[in-house]
Design an enzyme around this catalytic site. Structure first.
Site, short mmCIF file in Angstrom:
data_model
loop_
_atom_site.label_atom_id
_atom_site.label_comp_id
_atom_site.label_asym_id
_atom_site.label_seq_id
_atom_site.Cartn_x
_atom_site.Cartn_y
_atom_site.Cartn_z
CB SER A 1 -0.89 -0.02 1.24
OG SER A 1 -1.68 1.13 1.25
N GLY A 2 0.63 2.13 -0.95
CA GLY A 2 1.40 3.37 -1.04
C GLY A 2 2.62 3.25 -1.94
CB THR B 1 -3.57 3.76 -7.81
OG1 THR B 1 -4.03 2.62 -7.08
CG2 THR B 1 -4.74 4.47 -8.44
CG ASN C 1 -1.79 5.58 -0.54
OD1 ASN C 1 -1.73 6.80 -0.70
ND2 ASN C 1 -1.93 4.73 -1.55
CB SER D 1 -5.29 3.53 0.61
OG SER D 1 -5.07 2.17 0.55
CB SER D 2 -6.98 1.29 -4.46
OG SER D 2 -6.07 2.10 -5.13
N GLY E 1 -1.78 -4.81 -2.37
CA GLY E 1 -0.62 -5.65 -2.09
C GLY E 1 -0.82 -6.48 -0.84
CD GLU F 1 -4.29 -4.86 3.22
OE1 GLU F 1 -5.12 -5.40 3.97
OE2 GLU F 1 -4.52 -3.82 2.58
#
Ligand code: ATP
Ligand code: MG
Length: 735
Positions: A145-146, A150, A203, A206-207, A430, A432
């Protein structure tokens, strides 16, 4: 590009080649010099644009190289078949300019330019053009994440939109049409991000869903449309946000960006404290309502429909403020807290449902029992009332999101005769691992296991098998096969998923410890599951390819059922709001609906597995390309590279194994026919040698010359070495 197999050639040739491989003295290696430079002169580390040239390949040397490049503002590095992208955390405008896009697009050999996501994008585009099987392409963007997935996907979409416009100017299609298609395809991003992204600890944008977008190309390589597939929206975020995190951007956009009239229409006063809007005061760039509305309009969502959407969202915010308190008499429904009545009034008017009905259905449960399906009513506890309210909000938001995706697809998807091939971009969450992990993390990490498996199968395995098929001596590099972990999660007859589904199907009231015991009994033979002997909370630990994760069992079965009481659905079916009526259509009951429903319970994991299976099926039918995004520091600081944090990501994605295989393998893979056309002159030098022999020898030679690109400049070197090779070849015995 896929190398043409030369299997079927006599093994004698392969023997000659293999003999040559063991005697590298005839090869004049500029590579050796580079290696020396690498080891002795750290100033030059940043010059290594392919990690396969680093020697020895260890996480430390790879890390050093990436760090040196990052320090000189070079963010992309090849790692054999993968592109590593390290997030600069600051806009580098020239790097994504239309000029640079065109540069990569027009380059005769984009691979000779500096590593970039545009190289990968252009390669995929050319692969479609050259019709090498499989023609359809997938660019798989991964990372935590981050890390920049995206952002990368967005840039790739812009790249295709830009080059498609260039293609359009020389095509029959009128420019307005192309511009509209591109614009709509790009406009799908801000809309989906407004509804599906949120600010998290890791993030700010974050998606909270996975996305696979297929860019559709017609026979002349023009972008004619796109289609989006989404995965597992984190709908619990509507009602629960972790400390310091926020709800989906769209809620902040409407509350901050609404005009005076809109506020009145949606009943959104300037300052109302909504429980479901934490960290409201933070000003983030994602709070851009106008951009979202504009993009929705371009996608064909008219103002009236937009109003309808925002009215429902506002209704949800009001619903979040309906708080219950314990009733004095347990046989009576829960009481409402002080100002809850006002919120009920507003929420029900915005959602078009009856106030009395909502109150009744949130506070009283309907139970059907007995053969005659008698109806009983039972007051809910305060906690249950809250759960029912949350459930209602989540189901509305989830269906609204799905509806939005359908509308977007309707707007951007070309009709079936309008496209022939596609380039797919995959942007999924991603791996986690949090202090507490539950069903959501299990699903996300399962998706990552499947993608890793796809990578292993498609690249590592396929490459090694291809060498074996071509008769080239090759010591197999062992790689971490994650099959047992995948089996543990989804396999049959027993797996974590099957046991979770079994619990839901039998609907038995068992506690977390009992489920833990069942898991341990059924899955004890799998090496990927274990538990912490000292922990008192029911849990299990899965050894994922990217690390060990401990999952809490409490609530897992319930989350998998994701129950939506039928009376709540009925409430929404009875709504006067036309969009809600569309989202909750009245289904015609099948004669034996009830019995069949009981036999096949649709659970969260079974739905997720189904959608992932379909995704893997598509990915397997395409030529894949991988971009691994790396987050250089956890604080999202510009131009800050923290070694330990990068190291753990490099280890998690198995980058060293990938580089080792690529470094040991053949860097140039040219289809046989292309090779012959290109190196015709070599044949003239030695007419007695067959083309295939020349090919295979050069192919082997290039392996020795790691670092040698597929360039015209290298042709001279190639020519010399092939001459040398031919002189050393043992006389041909028989064809
Ligand atoms: P998540 O899994 O949480 O959705 P992600 O991998 O999609 O994370 P992004 O949202 O793409 O991460 O990136 C996080 C932030 O990093 C972006 O908002 C942007 O500020 C910055 N960023 C990412 N890539 C780049 C880049 N190439 N150049 C400049 N900034 C970048
Ligand atoms: Mg993202």
């Amino acid at each position: 590009m896929k190398a043409v197999s030369v299997s079927g050639r006599p093994s004698r040739l392969a023997q000659q080649i293999n003999g040559l491989k063991e005697n590298p003295s005839c090869l004049n290696e500029p590579y050796e010099e580079k290696l020396k430079a690498f080891l002795s002169d750290e100033d030059k580390l940043h010059l290594f644009d392919d990690l396969t040239k680093v020697n020895p390949v260890t996480t430390t040397t790879v890390l050093k190289c990436l760090q040196a490049r990052y320090a000189t503002e070079v963010f992309y590095t090849n790692a054999g078949c993968t592109l590593v992208a390290v997030n600069p955390f600051q806009p580098i405008f020239y790097l994504y300019s239309p000029e640079l896009m065109r540069e990569y697009h027009m380059a005769p050999r984009p691979r000779e330019l500096k590593p970039h996501i545009f190289t990968e994008a252009e390669q995929a585009y050319r692969n479609v053009q050259s019709q090498i099987e499989p023609v359809n392409q997938s660019i798989i963007v991964s990372g935590e994440s981050g890390a920049g997935k995206t952002w990368t996907s967005r840039c790739l979409m812009k790249f295709y939109a830009t080059i498609a416009a260039a293609a359009a100017s020389s095509s029959q299609m009128d420019n307005d049409t192309v511009e509209r298609i591109e614009r709509r395809v790009l406009d799908s991003n801000p809309v989906m991000e407004a509804f599906g992204n949120a600010c998290t600890l890791r993030n700010n944008n974050s998606s909270r869903f996975g996305k696979y977008i297929q860019l559709q190309l017609d026979g002349t390589q023009l972008l004619t449309g796109a289609s989006v597939q989404t995965y597992l929206l984190e709908k619990t975020r509507v009602t629960h946000q972790a400390p310091c995190e926020r709800n989906f951007h769209i809620f902040y956009q409407i509350t901050k960006g609404a005009s005076k009239d809109e506020r009145q229409e949606w009943n959104l006063p300037e300052r109302t404290d909504f429980f479901w809007l934490p960290n409201y005061e933070r000003n983030l760039e994602e709070d851009c309502f106008e951009i979202t509305k504009d993009a929705m309009l371009h996608l064909g969502i008219e103002n009236a429909t937009q109003n309808n959407v925002f009215k429902i969202l506002s209704g949800l915010l009001h619903m979040g403020n309906i708080q219950f308190s314990d009733s004095v008499d347990e046989s009576q429904p829960c009481d409402l807290q002080d100002n809850a009545k006002d919120f009920i009034k507003t929420a029900t008017s915005l959602l078009g449902v009856s106030e009395e009905e909502l109150l009744e259905k949130l506070r009283i449960r309907t139970i059907m029992a007995g053969k005659q399906q008698q109806v009983f009513k039972k007051p809910c506890s305060r906690a249950e009332c809250g759960m029912r309210r949350d459930c209602l909000a989540k189901v509305i938001y989830a269906r609204l999101f799905d509806w939005l995706v359908t509308v977007i697809n309707r707007s951007i998807c070309a009709d079936s005769s309008g496209w022939t091939n596609f380039i797919g971009l995959l942007d999924v969450y991603g791996f986690e691992s949090f202090p507490v992990n539950n069903l959501e993390q299990l699903c996300i990490n399962y998706a990552n296991e499947k993608l890793q498996q796809h990578f292993v199968a498609h690249y590592l395995k396929a490459q090694q098998e291809e060498y074996a098929a071509e008769g080239l001596a090759w010591s197999f590099i062992s790689y971490q096969d994650n099959q047992s972990c995948v089996d543990l999660i989804e396999g049959s007859p027993a797996s974590i998923f099957s046991l979770l589904n079994e619990e839901c199907r039998l609907n038995r009231s068992s506690n977390a410890s009992q489920f833990q015991a069942r898991l341990e009994k059924a899955l004890s033979s799998n090496p990927c599951i274990s538990r912490d002997k000292f922990s008192k909370t029911p849990h299990f630990i899965v050894s994922h390819y990217a690390g060990r994760v401990s999952y809490q069992i409490e609530e897992m079965v319930e989350k998998n059922k994701d129950p939506i009481p039928a009376e709540l659905i009925q409430l929404l079916q009875d709504s006067k709001d036309c969009l809600l009526q569309q989202l909750f259509p009245v289904e015609k009951e099948q004669p034996d609906n009830k019995s069949s429903n009981r036999a096949s319970v649709v659970t969260v994991v079974s739905k997720f597995k189904g959608s992932l299976d379909r995704l893997m099926h598509i990915l397997n039918s395409t030529t894949p390309c991988y971009i691994r995004c790396i987050k250089p520091n956890m604080d999202c600081q510009a131009m800050t590279f923290k070694k330990e944090e990068v190291l753990s990501q490099l280890e998690a994605c198995g980058i060293v194994e990938t580089i080792n295989i690529s470094a040991a393998g053949f860097p140039i893979r040219i289809p046989f026919q292309n090779f012959i056309e290109r190196y015709q002159l070599l044949r003239k030098l030695h007419p007695s040698r067959s083309e295939q022999e020349l090919y295979i020898n050069t192919y082997t030679f290039t392996k020795k010359k790691k670092g040698l690109g597929d360039t015209e400049d290298n042709a001279d070197t190639l020519r010399c070495v092939v001459q040398e090779l031919l002189q050393n070849l043992v006389p041909e015995q028989s064809a």
